[in-house]
Each structure stands twice: as C-alpha cells, then as structure tokens.
Design a protein around this motif. Structure first.
Motif, short mmCIF file in Angstrom:
data_model
loop_
_atom_site.label_atom_id
_atom_site.label_comp_id
_atom_site.label_asym_id
_atom_site.label_seq_id
_atom_site.Cartn_x
_atom_site.Cartn_y
_atom_site.Cartn_z
N ASP A 199 -3.41 27.98 1.31
CA ASP A 199 -4.44 28.35 0.34
C ASP A 199 -3.78 28.42 -1.04
O ASP A 199 -3.46 29.48 -1.54
CB ASP A 199 -5.06 29.70 0.72
N ARG A 200 -3.57 27.25 -1.62
CA ARG A 200 -2.84 27.15 -2.89
C ARG A 200 -3.45 28.03 -3.98
O ARG A 200 -2.75 28.68 -4.73
CB ARG A 200 -2.78 25.69 -3.35
N ALA A 201 -4.78 28.07 -4.05
CA ALA A 201 -5.43 28.85 -5.09
C ALA A 201 -5.10 30.33 -4.96
O ALA A 201 -4.73 30.99 -5.94
CB ALA A 201 -6.95 28.63 -5.06
N ARG A 202 -5.18 30.86 -3.73
CA ARG A 202 -4.84 32.27 -3.52
C ARG A 202 -3.37 32.53 -3.81
O ARG A 202 -3.01 33.53 -4.44
CB ARG A 202 -5.18 32.70 -2.09
N CYS A 224 -1.32 30.89 -5.82
CA CYS A 224 -1.05 30.84 -7.26
C CYS A 224 -1.61 32.06 -7.98
O CYS A 224 -0.97 32.60 -8.89
CB CYS A 224 -1.59 29.55 -7.86
N ARG A 225 -2.80 32.52 -7.57
CA ARG A 225 -3.36 33.74 -8.16
C ARG A 225 -2.45 34.93 -7.89
O ARG A 225 -2.18 35.75 -8.77
CB ARG A 225 -4.76 34.03 -7.60
N LEU A 254 5.85 27.13 -8.86
CA LEU A 254 4.42 27.36 -9.03
C LEU A 254 4.14 28.38 -10.13
O LEU A 254 3.11 28.30 -10.81
CB LEU A 254 3.79 27.84 -7.72
N GLU A 255 5.03 29.37 -10.28
CA GLU A 255 4.86 30.43 -11.28
C GLU A 255 6.20 30.59 -12.02
O GLU A 255 7.07 31.32 -11.57
CB GLU A 255 4.44 31.74 -10.62
N SER A 290 -1.97 35.90 5.50
CA SER A 290 -3.14 35.03 5.34
C SER A 290 -4.34 35.53 6.13
O SER A 290 -5.44 35.01 5.98
CB SER A 290 -2.79 33.60 5.76
#
Length: 197
Positions: A17-20, A22-23, A81-82, A144
């Motif tokens: 879940d890339r979006a989660r 990265c958030r 990523l961050e 997850s």
C-alpha cells in the motif's frame, strides 16, 4: 525538557500500500508521533531469504543475518521514499542532531547473546530490543492489518501477528507497546510503572 522518544517499527508488508506507506513515513518525518526512530520490517526482501532458505537449506543463523540485510535494504527504500529520513546504524547520534533516523541493524550481524539467530526474532522483537536500548517510552508496531482488541504479547505471538520471541522482549521493555493497523492504534500493553514514573 527532552521530548519523549518512540521507536516505530514500520512493517515491510506496507509496501503493498504505497500511498499509506508514504503518508506514514511523511507523518513520522513531520513529527506527528514526536521524536522517533524508525525500524523497517524486511518485507519482500526477508520473504526472499525465507524462500531461499527453504529451497537451499542453509542454517538459521545465516538466514537471520540475511534478514538483517533485508531490513537494511528496506531502511534505504524508506529513505528514498521520504528523503527527510536518514539511515543509520547509530540512531542515538542522529537523534541528538535532531534528525529522524531509520535504523540499519547490520551491526547485529556480529551477534548478540540476547538475540536468538532464528526466525523466532523478526523486526518486531528487534524494535523492542532497540526501544529498550535507547530508553524509549513507547514502541509502536505498524502493521498492514489490525490486531485483536485487548490481545497481549503472548496471545499476539500465538496468533502469528508478531514473532514468537516478542513476549520475551516485551517483558524486558518497560514502556508502552502500541499496535497500529489501518483502523488506528490499539494498546498492547501500557507503560509499566517504572517507565511511567
């Protein structure tokens, strides 16, 4: 007065879940959980070690060291990523400089008597080991999936939600243990009195 410290283990399964992911990494870099050290799970890299061991039959201590390399690789992926996260083998030094460290556990490949070199120990237990070593007030295990409400370390290990060694590491960590899934935080254990004082 220094802000309390938390160790936050980010499960490698979150790469699905890339979006989660990265958030979450962005929020940790922003200080949403205060002063933190990020511990990466091994994710698919550790799964590859398991598969290779199953196919080739090499011993657990060697697999353990390869799994540490998998965590080190995920640490670098998280920092890619961050970019506000900094990979280090010495989180205390970066914390003192005000940075947000992502732990590279490669130094553990030399072995530690208190850390069994088997699949009973994964990044969950290593996060608790590091939290105790750094004197953190809390250890958050980001997963997850959500944990069963009210489950303690022994039950979570029995259910396979955390590794088999985690109850022993939890017994040596006086701080709060929090499980964070998609549904939010669930307290696995409150800080013991000697830590809360």
């Amino acid at each position: 007065m220094r802000q309390p410290l938390s160790v936050v283990k980010v499960g490698g399964s979150l790469v699905a879940d890339r979006a989660r992911l990265c958030r979450l990494l962005g929020a940790l870099a922003d200080g949403a959980d205060g002063r933190v050290v990020v511990v990466p799970g091994g994710g698919g890299l550790a799964d590859a070690v398991r598969a290779a061991q199953g196919a080739l039959g090499f011993p657990d201590p060697f697999a353990h060291r390869l799994a540490l390399d998998a965590m080190a690789g995920m640490a670098r992926i998280f920092a890619a990523l961050e970019p506000r996260l900094t990979v280090t083998q010495d989180p205390a030094q970066l914390l003192a400089a005000g940075a947000v460290p992502v732990w590279d556990p490669s130094a553990l490949k030399a072995g530690r008597p208190e850390i069994p070199e088997s699949w009973d120990v994964t990044s969950d237990s290593l996060a608790l080991w590091l939290a105790a070593r750094l004197g953190a007030q809390a250890c958050l295990l980001v997963k997850s999936v959500d944990a069963r409400p009210g489950a303690g370390p022994a039950e979570l290990a029995r259910l396979g939600f955390v590794d088999a060694a985690l109850p022993g590491f939890a017994a040596r960590f006086p701080g709060a243990i929090v499980l964070r899934g998609p549904g939010g935080d669930r307290l696995c254990r409150e800080a013991l009195p000697e830590c809360a004082a």
